[in-house]
Motif scaffolding. Structure first.
Motif, mmCIF file in Angstrom:
data_model
loop_
_atom_site.group_PDB
_atom_site.id
_atom_site.type_symbol
_atom_site.label_atom_id
_atom_site.label_comp_id
_atom_site.label_asym_id
_atom_site.label_seq_id
_atom_site.Cartn_x
_atom_site.Cartn_y
_atom_site.Cartn_z
ATOM 1 N N MET A 1 40.947 0.050 7.342
ATOM 2 C CA MET A 1 40.433 1.424 7.258
ATOM 3 C C MET A 1 40.111 1.928 8.648
ATOM 4 S SD MET A 1 37.385 2.681 4.856
ATOM 5 C CE MET A 1 36.081 3.688 5.486
ATOM 6 N N ALA A 321 28.798 7.597 -1.621
ATOM 7 C CA ALA A 321 29.571 7.162 -2.779
ATOM 8 C C ALA A 321 31.068 7.315 -2.531
ATOM 9 C CB ALA A 321 29.160 7.966 -4.004
ATOM 10 N N ARG A 325 30.076 5.208 5.670
ATOM 11 C CA ARG A 325 29.262 4.055 6.042
ATOM 12 C C ARG A 325 27.937 4.566 6.609
ATOM 13 N NH1 ARG A 325 33.723 1.990 10.065
ATOM 14 N NH2 ARG A 325 33.656 4.242 10.333
ATOM 15 N N ILE A 402 22.273 5.191 -4.501
ATOM 16 C CA ILE A 402 21.917 5.556 -5.883
ATOM 17 C C ILE A 402 20.701 6.468 -5.912
ATOM 18 C CG2 ILE A 402 21.200 4.647 -8.111
ATOM 19 C CD1 ILE A 402 22.720 2.131 -7.424
ATOM 20 N N TYR B 11 14.583 -4.075 -11.572
ATOM 21 C CA TYR B 11 13.925 -3.083 -10.716
ATOM 22 C C TYR B 11 12.444 -3.380 -10.666
ATOM 23 C CZ TYR B 11 18.177 -0.285 -10.905
ATOM 24 O OH TYR B 11 19.459 0.151 -10.789
ATOM 25 N N ASN B 49 27.074 1.595 -11.664
ATOM 26 C CA ASN B 49 26.745 1.604 -10.239
ATOM 27 C C ASN B 49 27.093 0.264 -9.589
ATOM 28 O OD1 ASN B 49 25.825 4.207 -10.425
ATOM 29 N ND2 ASN B 49 23.678 3.613 -10.709
ATOM 30 N N LEU B 54 27.921 0.728 -5.626
ATOM 31 C CA LEU B 54 26.814 1.535 -5.109
ATOM 32 C C LEU B 54 25.551 0.694 -5.088
ATOM 33 C CD1 LEU B 54 27.530 4.851 -7.015
ATOM 34 C CD2 LEU B 54 27.418 4.616 -4.532
ATOM 35 N N ASP B 55 25.582 -0.427 -5.759
ATOM 36 C CA ASP B 55 24.409 -1.270 -5.894
ATOM 37 C C ASP B 55 24.882 -2.720 -5.971
ATOM 38 O OD1 ASP B 55 21.758 -1.748 -6.075
ATOM 39 O OD2 ASP B 55 21.439 -0.587 -7.920
ATOM 40 N N VAL B 74 27.402 -3.821 4.349
ATOM 41 C CA VAL B 74 27.311 -2.431 3.883
ATOM 42 C C VAL B 74 28.585 -1.662 4.234
ATOM 43 C CG1 VAL B 74 24.811 -2.150 3.815
ATOM 44 C CG2 VAL B 74 25.995 -1.851 5.982
ATOM 45 N N ASP B 75 29.180 -1.993 5.385
ATOM 46 C CA ASP B 75 30.389 -1.279 5.796
ATOM 47 C C ASP B 75 31.564 -1.596 4.871
ATOM 48 O OD1 ASP B 75 28.919 -0.202 7.778
ATOM 49 O OD2 ASP B 75 29.977 -1.174 9.448
ATOM 50 N N ALA B 78 31.129 0.200 1.663
ATOM 51 C CA ALA B 78 31.515 1.602 1.821
ATOM 52 C C ALA B 78 33.031 1.731 1.757
ATOM 53 C CB ALA B 78 30.983 2.148 3.149
ATOM 54 N N GLU B 79 33.708 0.779 2.356
ATOM 55 C CA GLU B 79 35.174 0.801 2.347
ATOM 56 C C GLU B 79 35.719 0.656 0.930
ATOM 57 O OE1 GLU B 79 35.943 -1.627 6.055
ATOM 58 O OE2 GLU B 79 37.885 -1.722 5.045
ATOM 59 N N ARG B 81 34.130 1.474 -1.834
ATOM 60 C CA ARG B 81 33.850 2.740 -2.534
ATOM 61 C C ARG B 81 34.868 3.795 -2.144
ATOM 62 N NH1 ARG B 81 28.211 1.521 -1.287
ATOM 63 N NH2 ARG B 81 28.233 2.913 0.496
#
Ligand SMILES: Nc1ncnc2c1ncn2[C@@H]1O[C@H](COP(=O)(O)OP(=O)(O)O)[C@@H](O)[C@H]1O
Ligand SMILES: [Mg+2]
Lengths: 408, 248
Positions: A1, A321, A325, A402, B11, B49, B54-55, B74-75, B78-79, B81
């Motif tokens: 990417m 979403a 990043r 979220i 939660y 999610n 997302l989670d 996290v990156d 994101a990719e 998603r």
């Protein structure tokens, strides 16, 4: 990417800024005012500095003045030397004139007295300066009309006089040619050789100049001089010349040290650097005050950016979403803050330059816009954007996708 | 494609811990059309999610296209998603300042696709959902059904392997909901893997498989029977060929 490009980030920021123009303008207002204030205040400070330096330089180039009397500060021009007992001798002058031309270019003695001037039915009080023909060059004070007296006039103690601009106005009707007319100084008749240029200083414009030899013979009856003006060969040797002359005069006057001196030397360099220092401090003070307003502007940006991040929580969630990043979100808000700060900065620079122009052209104040202050203001805008945008941007990037999506 | 192994999601609510998912184990194959039903609060959204990256699960494992997501940065999430998942929300979640076309472009912006190519792809997706003439409209100039179509086009833009929709018809009237449902069916017949949360049993019946959630657990997992295997001859008339890049 491959990831989002900074160009795309900038487009997003510009759109977001353009999307709420009033809020953006208000956000950038602080930086705008801060930058304009920095530029105008620095311009005013520099203008004042240049003006003072210019008037100091107009006293003469590389000027040293040996004064009679006890050392008193560094005042280059004494308002009234007439009632101080002259202590500088012909030997002192001869010693200075014997110094090599690499050190001393020109020197001339001077003494002053308060006198009555009379022309036809007009009678004024003035000060008379007895000096040598080198005086106009050393003191950068030339006749605007007519010619200065010469060595020949000095030799034969000629009764000739040059009038200060104010003296001319007081004694003569406007437009009347004074050359060849005779004015009376303490009842003795002097032929007018010319009129000196206007200096804007009462001491110079309200005095008249005659040969020192004539002054000694007819006015003071005193062989000592009140002062000796010296033009050093260059600004680099001024301190050397000053030290050498101090030492030689102490020796000639048989004095052990400057603590006992009956003379002192004022040095144009010292005065200039004192003035430059004071003006520099002044400019720095103004710049810091303006700098504070820049910081306040930055806090304004931070404030609005924090609100903006909160308001756009949902947008941030959606972007996350869809694949943004955390660093993309940081970059987006940081770019927005920097663009806002730069925009404010650019308008501020225009306002600052405009304001300085108004100060010079409408308010007749000395102001000099410095490229450095413009550059610094611009750089500061970027730094302020980065610094004060940094925290809101970081906060945005740390949002949980979220939570952000659920935010109402 | 999707592998859930004893997935738990908890939660922290002040002093008490709320378990939204209590050990869900399931797997969804490529090209399946799955509906998820269950009462409100049963953990449907939480599950979606998680599947949508997302989670992350509190306990258990989730493997998406061969990658165990609890290990990912996290990156990388994101990719995933961005490229592997397409998300459709109940409330559309379009960016209000952007036009329909620009909204569809957003995932491609984050993928670093050059502008011209992005435009073409986004336009293609708008055509796919039947809205090519609304490309320059802002979301507030579109009806609810049109907005959801734009959102679906956006979810499809990066040609994801899995399309997730959490109550996509929940904010629409039944006629419009029906149209959206038909669109999902068409996409499925073109090869998309689709997971859809819905309240309405009638809509749920139109998937191939239905997972019923209850109290954070899978209460039922059945073949619906109204649709069986995916075959090319079930492709409705007029539907264009499958979008490039969608794994069939
Ligand atoms: N962020 C959260 N914090 C605390 N509890 C949550 C959170 N998200 C969901 N829950 C709880 O988890 C349970 C499942 O919620 P959810 O997955 O949204 O259910 P559904 O979509 O099936 O209605 C509910 O009891 C809900 O209150
Ligand atoms: Mg839900």
């Amino acid at each position: 990417m491959r990831g989002i490009t900074q160009w795309e980030n900038t487009r997003i920021s510009v759109r977001s800024i353009a999307g709420s123009p009033i809020r953006s303008a208000l956000t950038a207002l602080g930086v705008m005012i801060g930058v304009a204030a920095v530029i105008i205040l620095v311009a005013l400070g520099r203008g004042a500095q240049t003006q003072v330096e210019r008037s100091l330089n107009s006293l003469g180039a590389n000027l040293l003045i040996v004064y009679s009397g006890e050392p008193r500060g560094t005042a280059l021009v004494r308002s009234n030397t007439a009632n101080i007992r002259p202590t500088l001798t012909e030997d002192d002058l001869a010693m200075i004139r014997a110094m090599p031309p690499e050190l001393v270019s020109l020197s001339t003695p001077a003494s002053t007295a308060n006198v009555q001037l009379k022309f036809e039915n007009r009678n004024i009080a003035a000060s008379v300066v007895g000096t040598g023909p080198e005086y106009p060059d050393i003191r950068n004070f030339q006749p605007i009309y007519g010619t200065f007296f010469t060595h020949a006039d000095l030799e034969r103690r000629a009764a000739v006089v040059l009038l200060g601009a104010q003296v001319y106005r007081d004694l003569f009707d406007a437009g009347r040619d004074p050359i060849g007319e005779n004015v009376r100084i303490n009842g003795v008749s002097y032929r007018v050789l010319g009129v000196m240029e206007e200096k804007g200083s009462a001491a110079q414009d309200s005095s008249v100049l005659i040969p020192i030899s004539t002054f000694q013979r007819r006015i003071s009856g005193e062989s000592n001089y009140a002062m000796i003006s010296i033009q050093a060969a260059s600004s680099e040797v001024m301190h050397e010349v000053q030290a050498a002359i101090e030492q030689q005069i102490l020796r000639l006057h048989r004095l052990p040290s400057m603590d006992y001196a009956d003379f002192y030397i004022a040095n144009q360099m010292d005065l200039l650097s004192t003035v430059a220092g004071v003006a520099g401090t002044f400019t720095l003070l103004l710049a810091s005050i303006a700098g504070i307003s820049l910081v306040v502007g930055g806090v304004g940006i931070m404030n609005i950016m924090l609100v903006s991040v909160t308001e756009r929580t949902r947008e941030i969630g959606v972007r996350m979403a869809l694949g943004a990043r955390p660093r993309d979100i940081t970059a987006q808000f940081l770019t927005e803050a920097v663009v806002l700060a730069l925009g404010g900065g650019a308008i501020g620079i225009a306002l600052g330059i405009g304001g300085s122009w108004v100060a010079v052209n409408m308010a007749r104040t000395a102001a000099e816009v410095s490229i450095a202050s413009v550059g610094a203001a611009f750089g500061f805008s970027v730094i302020i954007g980065l610094f004060f945008g940094g925290y809101p941007a970081w906060r945005a990037s740390q949002l949980d996708p979220i939570e952000a999506l659920r935010y109402e | 494609m999707i592998e859930l192994l004893n997935v738990t999601k908890e939660y922290q609510m002040g002093d008490t811990v709320v378990a939204a998912l209590r050990g869900v184990t399931s797997s969804i194959a490529q090209g399946e059309f799955v509906s998820i039903v269950g009462p409100s609060g049963s953990g449907k959204s939480t599950l979606m999610n998680l599947i949508g990256c997302l989670d992350t699960p509190t306990k258990g494992r989730y493997i998406l296209a061969g990658e165990a997501i609890e290990k990912l940065s996290v990156d990388r999430l994101a990719e995933l998603r961005n490229a592997t998942i397409g998300f459709v929300f109940q409330t559309f979640n379009l960016l209000p300042r952007l036009t329909a076309l620009e909204n569809v472009e957003v995932p491609l912006v984050y993928a670093g696709v050059p502008r011209a190519q992005r435009r073409d792809t986004a336009m293609e997706m708008l055509e796919r959902v039947g809205l090519p003439d609304r490309a320059r409209h802002k979301p507030n100039e579109l009806s609810g059904g049109q907005r959801q179509r734009v959102a679906i086009a956006r979810a499809l833009a990066s040609r994801p392997a899995v399309l997730l929709a959490d109550e996509p018809t929940g904010a629409l009237d039944s006629v419009t909901g029906e149209e959206i449902m038909e669109l999902f069916q068409a996409l499925h017949s073109e090869g998309s893997t689709i997971i859809l949360v819905t309240h309405e049993p009638a809509l749920a019946q139109r998937a191939e498989r239905m997972i019923r959630m209850h109290d954070g657990e899978v209460a039922e997992d059945v073949r619906t029977g109204t649709q069986s295997g995916r075959t090319a001859e079930r492709t409705p008339k007029g539907v264009v060929a499958p979008p490039k890049g969608v794994v069939v």
